[in-house]
Design a protein around this motif. Structure first.
Motif, PDB file in Angstrom:
ATOM      1  N   ALA A 173       0.837  -1.211   0.000  1.00 41.24           N
ATOM      2  CA  ALA A 173       0.000   0.000   0.000  1.00 41.24           C
ATOM      3  C   ALA A 173       0.871   1.260   0.000  1.00 41.24           C
ATOM      4  O   ALA A 173       0.575   2.239  -0.695  1.00 41.24           O
ATOM      5  CB  ALA A 173      -0.927  -0.013   1.213  1.00 41.24           C
ATOM      6  N   LYS A 174       1.960   1.227   0.753  1.00 45.57           N
ATOM      7  CA  LYS A 174       2.873   2.371   0.777  1.00 45.57           C
ATOM      8  C   LYS A 174       3.596   2.517  -0.561  1.00 45.57           C
ATOM      9  O   LYS A 174       3.771   3.620  -1.079  1.00 45.57           O
ATOM     10  CB  LYS A 174       3.896   2.195   1.905  1.00 45.57           C
ATOM     11  CG  LYS A 174       3.300   2.317   3.299  1.00 45.57           C
ATOM     12  CD  LYS A 174       4.374   2.115   4.363  1.00 45.57           C
ATOM     13  CE  LYS A 174       3.784   2.215   5.765  1.00 45.57           C
ATOM     14  NZ  LYS A 174       4.812   1.974   6.815  1.00 45.57           N
ATOM     15  N   MET A 175       4.001   1.395  -1.126  1.00 41.25           N
ATOM     16  CA  MET A 175       4.717   1.416  -2.396  1.00 41.25           C
ATOM     17  C   MET A 175       3.874   2.014  -3.512  1.00 41.25           C
ATOM     18  O   MET A 175       4.365   2.795  -4.335  1.00 41.25           O
ATOM     19  CB  MET A 175       5.152  -0.002  -2.777  1.00 41.25           C
ATOM     20  CG  MET A 175       5.828  -0.110  -4.134  1.00 41.25           C
ATOM     21  SD  MET A 175       6.347  -1.799  -4.500  1.00 41.25           S
ATOM     22  CE  MET A 175       7.706  -1.980  -3.352  1.00 41.25           C
ATOM     23  N   PHE A 176       2.581   1.664  -3.536  1.00 44.15           N
ATOM     24  CA  PHE A 176       1.696   2.127  -4.605  1.00 44.15           C
ATOM     25  C   PHE A 176       0.871   3.351  -4.219  1.00 44.15           C
ATOM     26  O   PHE A 176       0.030   3.797  -4.992  1.00 44.15           O
ATOM     27  CB  PHE A 176       0.753   0.991  -5.022  1.00 44.15           C
ATOM     28  CG  PHE A 176       1.423  -0.107  -5.796  1.00 44.15           C
ATOM     29  CD1 PHE A 176       1.533  -0.033  -7.182  1.00 44.15           C
ATOM     30  CD2 PHE A 176       1.973  -1.198  -5.145  1.00 44.15           C
ATOM     31  CE1 PHE A 176       2.154  -1.032  -7.910  1.00 44.15           C
ATOM     32  CE2 PHE A 176       2.609  -2.207  -5.857  1.00 44.15           C
ATOM     33  CZ  PHE A 176       2.701  -2.130  -7.239  1.00 44.15           C
ATOM     34  N   LYS A 209      -4.953   4.391  -1.987  1.00 46.79           N
ATOM     35  CA  LYS A 209      -5.899   5.184  -1.203  1.00 46.79           C
ATOM     36  C   LYS A 209      -6.657   4.329  -0.194  1.00 46.79           C
ATOM     37  O   LYS A 209      -7.191   4.851   0.792  1.00 46.79           O
ATOM     38  CB  LYS A 209      -6.890   5.872  -2.137  1.00 46.79           C
ATOM     39  CG  LYS A 209      -6.249   6.892  -3.081  1.00 46.79           C
ATOM     40  CD  LYS A 209      -7.278   7.476  -4.028  1.00 46.79           C
ATOM     41  CE  LYS A 209      -6.620   8.472  -4.981  1.00 46.79           C
ATOM     42  NZ  LYS A 209      -7.586   9.031  -5.970  1.00 46.79           N
ATOM     43  N   LYS A 210      -6.714   3.030  -0.457  1.00 45.55           N
ATOM     44  CA  LYS A 210      -7.494   2.146   0.395  1.00 45.55           C
ATOM     45  C   LYS A 210      -6.740   0.834   0.596  1.00 45.55           C
ATOM     46  O   LYS A 210      -6.098   0.330  -0.327  1.00 45.55           O
ATOM     47  CB  LYS A 210      -8.854   1.886  -0.251  1.00 45.55           C
ATOM     48  CG  LYS A 210      -9.826   1.056   0.556  1.00 45.55           C
ATOM     49  CD  LYS A 210     -11.138   0.915  -0.213  1.00 45.55           C
ATOM     50  CE  LYS A 210     -12.148   0.075   0.541  1.00 45.55           C
ATOM     51  NZ  LYS A 210     -13.405  -0.103  -0.257  1.00 45.55           N
ATOM     52  N   ILE A 211      -6.819   0.294   1.803  1.00 45.65           N
ATOM     53  CA  ILE A 211      -6.219  -1.000   2.110  1.00 45.65           C
ATOM     54  C   ILE A 211      -7.337  -1.968   2.463  1.00 45.65           C
ATOM     55  O   ILE A 211      -8.157  -1.695   3.334  1.00 45.65           O
ATOM     56  CB  ILE A 211      -5.229  -0.903   3.289  1.00 45.65           C
ATOM     57  CG1 ILE A 211      -4.073   0.050   2.938  1.00 45.65           C
ATOM     58  CG2 ILE A 211      -4.687  -2.280   3.654  1.00 45.65           C
ATOM     59  CD1 ILE A 211      -3.097   0.263   4.081  1.00 45.65           C
ATOM     60  N   VAL A 212      -7.385  -3.085   1.752  1.00 47.02           N
ATOM     61  CA  VAL A 212      -8.446  -4.078   1.983  1.00 47.02           C
ATOM     62  C   VAL A 212      -7.794  -5.407   2.383  1.00 47.02           C
ATOM     63  O   VAL A 212      -7.369  -6.186   1.529  1.00 47.02           O
ATOM     64  CB  VAL A 212      -9.320  -4.286   0.731  1.00 47.02           C
ATOM     65  CG1 VAL A 212     -10.497  -5.209   1.057  1.00 47.02           C
ATOM     66  CG2 VAL A 212      -9.815  -2.956   0.180  1.00 47.02           C
ATOM     67  N   PRO A 213      -7.715  -5.667   3.675  1.00 45.91           N
ATOM     68  CA  PRO A 213      -7.086  -6.924   4.129  1.00 45.91           C
ATOM     69  C   PRO A 213      -8.020  -8.115   3.959  1.00 45.91           C
ATOM     70  O   PRO A 213      -9.236  -7.955   3.783  1.00 45.91           O
ATOM     71  CB  PRO A 213      -6.840  -6.645   5.618  1.00 45.91           C
ATOM     72  CG  PRO A 213      -7.958  -5.720   5.994  1.00 45.91           C
ATOM     73  CD  PRO A 213      -8.169  -4.832   4.794  1.00 45.91           C
ATOM     74  N   ALA A 214      -7.461  -9.290   3.998  1.00 46.39           N
ATOM     75  CA  ALA A 214      -8.291 -10.501   4.065  1.00 46.39           C
ATOM     76  C   ALA A 214      -8.935 -10.507   5.438  1.00 46.39           C
ATOM     77  O   ALA A 214      -8.417  -9.909   6.386  1.00 46.39           O
ATOM     78  CB  ALA A 214      -7.427 -11.740   3.866  1.00 46.39           C
ATOM     79  N   ILE A 215     -10.079 -11.154   5.571  1.00 47.74           N
ATOM     80  CA  ILE A 215     -10.753 -11.208   6.858  1.00 47.74           C
ATOM     81  C   ILE A 215     -11.064 -12.648   7.236  1.00 47.74           C
ATOM     82  O   ILE A 215     -11.109 -13.538   6.389  1.00 47.74           O
ATOM     83  CB  ILE A 215     -12.052 -10.385   6.873  1.00 47.74           C
ATOM     84  CG1 ILE A 215     -13.052 -10.908   5.828  1.00 47.74           C
ATOM     85  CG2 ILE A 215     -11.769  -8.915   6.678  1.00 47.74           C
ATOM     86  CD1 ILE A 215     -14.410 -10.244   5.912  1.00 47.74           C
ATOM     87  N   ALA A 223      -5.747  -7.870  -0.291  1.00 45.43           N
ATOM     88  CA  ALA A 223      -5.286  -9.235  -0.032  1.00 45.43           C
ATOM     89  C   ALA A 223      -6.440 -10.192  -0.295  1.00 45.43           C
ATOM     90  O   ALA A 223      -7.577  -9.930   0.104  1.00 45.43           O
ATOM     91  CB  ALA A 223      -4.820  -9.365   1.410  1.00 45.43           C
ATOM     92  N   TRP A 224      -6.141 -11.300  -0.969  1.00 44.99           N
ATOM     93  CA  TRP A 224      -7.163 -12.283  -1.322  1.00 44.99           C
ATOM     94  C   TRP A 224      -6.763 -13.650  -0.802  1.00 44.99           C
ATOM     95  O   TRP A 224      -5.629 -14.085  -0.981  1.00 44.99           O
ATOM     96  CB  TRP A 224      -7.337 -12.350  -2.848  1.00 44.99           C
ATOM     97  CG  TRP A 224      -7.626 -11.035  -3.484  1.00 44.99           C
ATOM     98  CD1 TRP A 224      -6.720 -10.137  -3.972  1.00 44.99           C
ATOM     99  CD2 TRP A 224      -8.917 -10.445  -3.690  1.00 44.99           C
ATOM    100  NE1 TRP A 224      -7.352  -9.034  -4.476  1.00 44.99           N
ATOM    101  CE2 TRP A 224      -8.712  -9.191  -4.321  1.00 44.99           C
ATOM    102  CE3 TRP A 224     -10.225 -10.861  -3.415  1.00 44.99           C
ATOM    103  CZ2 TRP A 224      -9.757  -8.350  -4.676  1.00 44.99           C
ATOM    104  CZ3 TRP A 224     -11.281 -10.022  -3.765  1.00 44.99           C
ATOM    105  CH2 TRP A 224     -11.038  -8.784  -4.381  1.00 44.99           C
TER     106      TRP A 224
END
Length: 361
Positions: free
Chosen positions: A55-58, A61-67, A290-291
């Motif tokens: 996320a920092k590298m790119f 705007k949004k971080i979507v982790p696996a849950i 993350a998937w």
């Protein structure tokens, strides 16, 4: 779809305390049986430093982790398969989850009563497994009643299924678990018709106090080896204390105690191993995502986890491994160094792959 684990065990073994610590939910943890009437559901982010780095590298705007979803299912007791202690309702809840997190009490306490009188991990595990097996036997019986009508009509498939059900019933009747039944490959099609609780993967969570209860933990490990299950050692009391601290203070407290990771990290890592799961990523300015998929899944099916259109119209996947992306710093640099490769429909996605899906609608 999120990975789901149903937290089960006898009353007062620390299930709801662990659930609260994992999800910071406010499940009722009163010191009496059946305090949890409906399954509480806690949705927890899967911690993964790789996602934060991407996320920092790119500049996402949004971080979507696996849950992962934890279902806090009320304590089961002897007779649950016959409805004791509201058992039927809770057994039905267990059928909906991907795997079972079986909390086993290894600690002694004068303040927290034990429904069986004293701490005995093997006995406690056997009580729960027996109730699950009895519930499975009931499911098999119901299916047999239906199938026997077809057997009378001369249906050859029904004859084979009826033979299979009889063997399975006899296996369960001896106190054995369905996941250890010696299935023939051709018999697995019959499993789709019945929902077996003891077929689900199980992770035993040995709940200890500050002493570690090593002797009791070894008993849990021995039973798990016999059952083909996984084991993780946790302290629901410690985890409850950590929830009262800031993330930084919690990490410092763990370090002070010589503990490398929290229960959440242990449970998620062990659950992924148990279910043979891996993580791949997509990342860009819009989001870093993350998937979670099953190990060995081919690229089109993995793309389908992102969107069904991607699987239907799959052309190719541009793939670079996380470590190579970090070393290169961009897709362009990875392409120049030959580390970004194009894969077709037969490519099996690997843990840590960063993927760009090419598809047509």
């Amino acid at each position: 779809m999120a990975l789901s684990l149903g937290i089960v065990g006898l009353p007062n073994v620390g299930k709801s305390s662990l659930f609260n610590a994992l999800s910071r939910a406010k499940a009722n943890v009163s010191n009496y049986p059946f305090c949890t009437i409906d399954p509480n559901i806690g949705v927890v982010e899967v911690p993964d430093e790789r996602l934060q780095t991407l996320a920092k590298m790119f500049s996402s705007k949004k971080i979507v982790p696996a849950i992962i979803e934890f279902y806090d299912i009320a304590g089961l007791v002897k007779g649950a398969s016959r409805g004791e202690g509201l058992g039927n309702k809770f057994l039905a809840n267990i059928r909906e989850v991907d795997a079972i997190l079986h909390v086993v009490r290894c600690f002694k306490s004068e303040e927290i009563i034990h429904v069986e009188g004293e701490v005995n991990p093997r006995r406690d595990i056997e009580i729960i497994n027996l109730e699950l097996s009895l519930a499975d036997m009931s499911q098999v019986e119901k299916r047999e009643i239906y199938i026997k009508q077809k057997v009378k009509s001369g249906d050859t498939r029904a004859v084979r299924e009826n033979d299979f059900l009889q063997k399975l019933y006899d296996w369960l009747a001896k106190g054995r678990l369905a996941r250890n039944f010696p299935f023939e490959e051709k018999e697995r099609e019959f499993l789709k018709e019945i929902s077996l609780l003891t077929l689900k993967p199980v992770l035993y969570a040995a709940n200890v106090d500050e002493s570690g209860n090593q002797g009791q933990v070894e008993v849990v490990r021995a039973v798990a080896k016999e059952d083909g299950a996984g084991v993780v050692v946790i302290s629901s009391k410690l985890e409850a204390e950590l929830t009262e601290l800031s993330p930084e203070d919690a990490q410092a407290y763990l370090a002070e105690l010589g503990v490398k990771e929290s229960a959440l990290g242990k449970l998620i890592r062990a659950s992924y191993e148990l279910l043979n799961l891996i993580t791949f990523f997509t990342a860009g300015e819009k989001d870093a995502h993350a998937w979670t998929i099953t190990r060995g899944l081919k690229a089109p099916q993995a793309a389908g986890k992102i969107h069904s259109d991607m699987e239907r119209g799959f052309i190719a996947a541009e793939v670079v491994h996380y470590a190579d992306m970090i070393a290169c710093g961009s897709f362009a640099a990875a392409r120049e160094k030959g580390l970004l490769h194009t894969e077709g429909k037969e490519y099996a996605v690997e843990d840590g792959d960063l993927i760009i899906v090419r598809f047509v609608v």
